[in-house]
Structures are given as structure tokens and as C-alpha cells.
Motif scaffolding. Sequence first.
Motif, PDB file in Angstrom:
ATOM      1  N   PRO A 122      46.001  40.517  30.391  1.00 47.36           N
ATOM      2  CA  PRO A 122      47.276  41.117  30.780  1.00 47.36           C
ATOM      3  C   PRO A 122      47.240  41.626  32.223  1.00 47.36           C
ATOM      4  O   PRO A 122      46.179  41.613  32.848  1.00 47.36           O
ATOM      5  CB  PRO A 122      47.420  42.286  29.789  1.00 47.36           C
ATOM      6  N   ARG A 123      48.329  42.064  32.743  1.00 48.12           N
ATOM      7  CA  ARG A 123      48.376  42.620  34.093  1.00 48.12           C
ATOM      8  C   ARG A 123      47.695  43.985  34.131  1.00 48.12           C
ATOM      9  O   ARG A 123      47.012  44.328  35.091  1.00 48.12           O
ATOM     10  CB  ARG A 123      49.839  42.749  34.542  1.00 48.12           C
ATOM     11  N   TYR A 124      47.886  44.763  33.075  1.00 49.30           N
ATOM     12  CA  TYR A 124      47.246  46.069  32.922  1.00 49.30           C
ATOM     13  C   TYR A 124      46.572  46.126  31.552  1.00 49.30           C
ATOM     14  O   TYR A 124      47.147  45.702  30.560  1.00 49.30           O
ATOM     15  CB  TYR A 124      48.262  47.216  33.045  1.00 49.30           C
ATOM     16  N   GLN A 125      45.366  46.655  31.532  1.00 48.27           N
ATOM     17  CA  GLN A 125      44.613  46.776  30.287  1.00 48.27           C
ATOM     18  C   GLN A 125      44.000  48.165  30.228  1.00 48.27           C
ATOM     19  O   GLN A 125      43.352  48.602  31.183  1.00 48.27           O
ATOM     20  CB  GLN A 125      43.513  45.716  30.227  1.00 48.27           C
ATOM     21  N   VAL A 126      44.249  48.841  29.091  1.00 51.86           N
ATOM     22  CA  VAL A 126      43.644  50.145  28.884  1.00 51.86           C
ATOM     23  C   VAL A 126      42.674  50.034  27.726  1.00 51.86           C
ATOM     24  O   VAL A 126      43.012  49.471  26.673  1.00 51.86           O
ATOM     25  CB  VAL A 126      44.714  51.211  28.575  1.00 51.86           C
ATOM     26  N   THR A 127      41.487  50.551  27.902  1.00 54.23           N
ATOM     27  CA  THR A 127      40.513  50.556  26.819  1.00 54.23           C
ATOM     28  C   THR A 127      39.843  51.916  26.755  1.00 54.23           C
ATOM     29  O   THR A 127      39.979  52.747  27.651  1.00 54.23           O
ATOM     30  CB  THR A 127      39.464  49.448  27.017  1.00 54.23           C
ATOM     31  N   GLN A 128      39.130  52.099  25.662  1.00 49.59           N
ATOM     32  CA  GLN A 128      38.423  53.369  25.492  1.00 49.59           C
ATOM     33  C   GLN A 128      36.972  53.216  25.900  1.00 49.59           C
ATOM     34  O   GLN A 128      36.394  52.118  25.841  1.00 49.59           O
ATOM     35  CB  GLN A 128      38.498  53.817  24.025  1.00 49.59           C
ATOM     36  N   PHE A 129      36.405  54.295  26.326  1.00 50.41           N
ATOM     37  CA  PHE A 129      34.997  54.324  26.689  1.00 50.41           C
ATOM     38  C   PHE A 129      34.167  53.706  25.563  1.00 50.41           C
ATOM     39  O   PHE A 129      34.251  54.140  24.422  1.00 50.41           O
ATOM     40  CB  PHE A 129      34.583  55.782  26.949  1.00 50.41           C
ATOM     41  N   GLY A 130      33.388  52.694  25.904  1.00 50.92           N
ATOM     42  CA  GLY A 130      32.502  52.075  24.928  1.00 50.92           C
ATOM     43  C   GLY A 130      33.134  51.018  24.042  1.00 50.92           C
ATOM     44  O   GLY A 130      32.423  50.331  23.297  1.00 50.92           O
ATOM     45  N   PHE A 151      43.595  32.654  43.899  1.00 49.38           N
ATOM     46  CA  PHE A 151      43.430  33.861  43.105  1.00 49.38           C
ATOM     47  C   PHE A 151      44.580  34.066  42.120  1.00 49.38           C
ATOM     48  O   PHE A 151      45.731  33.712  42.388  1.00 49.38           O
ATOM     49  CB  PHE A 151      43.357  35.093  44.015  1.00 49.38           C
ATOM     50  N   GLY A 152      44.243  34.701  41.008  1.00 48.71           N
ATOM     51  CA  GLY A 152      45.262  35.221  40.115  1.00 48.71           C
ATOM     52  C   GLY A 152      45.724  36.581  40.612  1.00 48.71           C
ATOM     53  O   GLY A 152      45.219  37.109  41.610  1.00 48.71           O
ATOM     54  N   SER A 153      46.680  37.159  39.913  1.00 50.85           N
ATOM     55  CA  SER A 153      47.244  38.451  40.311  1.00 50.85           C
ATOM     56  C   SER A 153      46.378  39.627  39.881  1.00 50.85           C
ATOM     57  O   SER A 153      46.641  40.767  40.286  1.00 50.85           O
ATOM     58  CB  SER A 153      48.645  38.625  39.728  1.00 50.85           C
ATOM     59  N   GLY A 154      45.367  39.352  39.067  1.00 48.70           N
ATOM     60  CA  GLY A 154      44.433  40.402  38.684  1.00 48.70           C
ATOM     61  C   GLY A 154      44.824  41.143  37.417  1.00 48.70           C
ATOM     62  O   GLY A 154      45.996  41.139  36.992  1.00 48.70           O
ATOM     63  N   THR A 155      43.838  41.753  36.794  1.00 47.99           N
ATOM     64  CA  THR A 155      44.041  42.656  35.662  1.00 47.99           C
ATOM     65  C   THR A 155      43.478  44.019  36.042  1.00 47.99           C
ATOM     66  O   THR A 155      42.297  44.129  36.393  1.00 47.99           O
ATOM     67  CB  THR A 155      43.340  42.149  34.386  1.00 47.99           C
ATOM     68  N   GLN A 156      44.346  45.030  36.010  1.00 44.84           N
ATOM     69  CA  GLN A 156      43.904  46.391  36.322  1.00 44.84           C
ATOM     70  C   GLN A 156      43.394  47.032  35.032  1.00 44.84           C
ATOM     71  O   GLN A 156      44.157  47.230  34.086  1.00 44.84           O
ATOM     72  CB  GLN A 156      45.066  47.211  36.886  1.00 44.84           C
ATOM     73  N   LEU A 157      42.108  47.313  34.994  1.00 47.86           N
ATOM     74  CA  LEU A 157      41.485  47.892  33.805  1.00 47.86           C
ATOM     75  C   LEU A 157      41.328  49.394  33.966  1.00 47.86           C
ATOM     76  O   LEU A 157      40.770  49.869  34.961  1.00 47.86           O
ATOM     77  CB  LEU A 157      40.115  47.256  33.562  1.00 47.86           C
ATOM     78  N   SER A 158      41.809  50.120  32.976  1.00 47.58           N
ATOM     79  CA  SER A 158      41.600  51.568  32.914  1.00 47.58           C
ATOM     80  C   SER A 158      40.714  51.875  31.718  1.00 47.58           C
ATOM     81  O   SER A 158      40.867  51.265  30.652  1.00 47.58           O
ATOM     82  CB  SER A 158      42.936  52.300  32.761  1.00 47.58           C
ATOM     83  N   VAL A 159      39.807  52.821  31.896  1.00 48.80           N
ATOM     84  CA  VAL A 159      38.898  53.220  30.821  1.00 48.80           C
ATOM     85  C   VAL A 159      39.100  54.708  30.547  1.00 48.80           C
ATOM     86  O   VAL A 159      38.931  55.542  31.437  1.00 48.80           O
ATOM     87  CB  VAL A 159      37.428  52.942  31.204  1.00 48.80           C
ATOM     88  N   LEU A 160      39.489  55.003  29.319  1.00 48.85           N
ATOM     89  CA  LEU A 160      39.796  56.400  28.962  1.00 48.85           C
ATOM     90  C   LEU A 160      38.629  57.047  28.230  1.00 48.85           C
ATOM     91  O   LEU A 160      37.870  56.380  27.535  1.00 48.85           O
ATOM     92  CB  LEU A 160      41.058  56.453  28.099  1.00 48.85           C
TER      93      LEU A 160
END
Lengths: 115, 114
Positions: free
Chosen positions: A8-16, A106-115
Motif C-alpha cells: 500500500p502507499r501507507y502501512q502501519v504495523t506494530q512493534f514486532g 521507481f515506484g511511489s514507495g510505501t511509507q511504513l510506520s511502526v507503533l
Amino acid sequence: DAMVIQNPRYQVTQFGKPVTLSCSQTLNHNVMYWYQQKSSQAPKLLFHYYDKDFNNEADTPDNFQSRRPNTSFCFLDIRSPGLGDAAMYLCATSRGRVAGDEKLFFGSGTQLSVL
Amino acid sequence: AQTVTQSQPEMSVQEAETVTLSCTYDTSESDYYLFWYKQPPSRQMILVIRQEAYKQQNATENRFSVNFQKAAKSFSLKISDSQLGDAAMYFCAPRAGANSKLTFGKGITLSVRP
């Protein structure tokens, strides 16, 4: 139009918690790359595939792995994301790697956030 | 291995004016290539211009040109008649020979004032 698509364009995941980022291309290029780009920094190459031949950069953490099931698709797996893995992940392709002037797409990238 | 230095983190230019972005590099290879990539706020990186080190003539692509000084290992990008769409982060990237990876500099953030 032929292109490099990242979802996805933005991805949020949890620590671990394992996360997978995907990349597909319609250019029929032989080489696919994964770069990590932290805020305001240069993109850093993690690894690349030349066809099915996997090439890992020496300083890429073991936590990062990749799969390329066919020419069109490439996946980045982060087994146990840490806070330091939050970044933009860029997928890129090139027709080959033999010629030094080979252009990257290049693709547009996926911004990964880790909570 | 190659290294690349972009010492100016930010630059600003007035629309329609000319701006030069600096880049220096180091490589032990005699055969290499140099690239400038642009990354606009939408984040899709695109190639701006490339230069073969064995060519003395500076590369030109429309409003974009390079000043390649091989002895000084300098590869600057000149943008003429700057447009609002030129606002982006610009990365200098050398590539030393075949089968070697692209090494990106830290980038320069260019803003264009209307």
C-alpha cells in the motif's frame, strides 16, 4: 502505461509484528531493487534480484528478507519490525545491470510506520 | 566503492531563474557513470540526467544540464528557467562500472519561489 506499482502507499504495523510490502512491475525488467529511505536521507539499497538471483547488501539486517516469485512481483518481508525500521521503502527496476548507464524506474514507495 | 557528497541540504530559486546544485564524488574506477535523480513531494523518483565519465561533452536534457569536471570529481546540475514543478529533492548518484550499485548522495531540497 508501464510502471512500477507499490502497495500500500501507507502501512502501519506494530512493534514486532511481521509485515510484507509488495511491488509489481509491468516493464518486464530483469532487475528489481528494494531501497530504504529514512526522513531527509539518501535511499539505501537493501538488496536486489537479477532475475531469480538474490543479492543482499552486506549491511542489510537479517530482519529484512525478500521474495521474487516471478518477473513481475517482488516482496519485502520485515520479520520483526522495530521503531528504527519506520521509513519509506522504495522499489525500483532496471532492464539489466550490465550497462553502467542503466536507468532505474521507481515506484511511489510505501511509507511504513511502526507503533 | 564510491562516495558522494552533496554539501548543500537546501536551496531556493526564483521562478524563471537559474540554479546550480553541487555534487562531488570519489571513485577509484576509471569507467563510471553519474546520475541526477529528482524526487518530488509525491515521492516517485525519476531520472533527470546522466553522464558517462569517458565523455568530455556535458550532458544536456532540455532545461537541465551538467557541469562535469572529471579531474575535480565534480558533477553539478544546472536548472535553467526554473519552474514550480522543479521543486523537489535532488540526488546525485555515481555508479562505478557495470554490475555495481547506484550510490545516492544525501540530497538537496530545492524550493522554487513564484
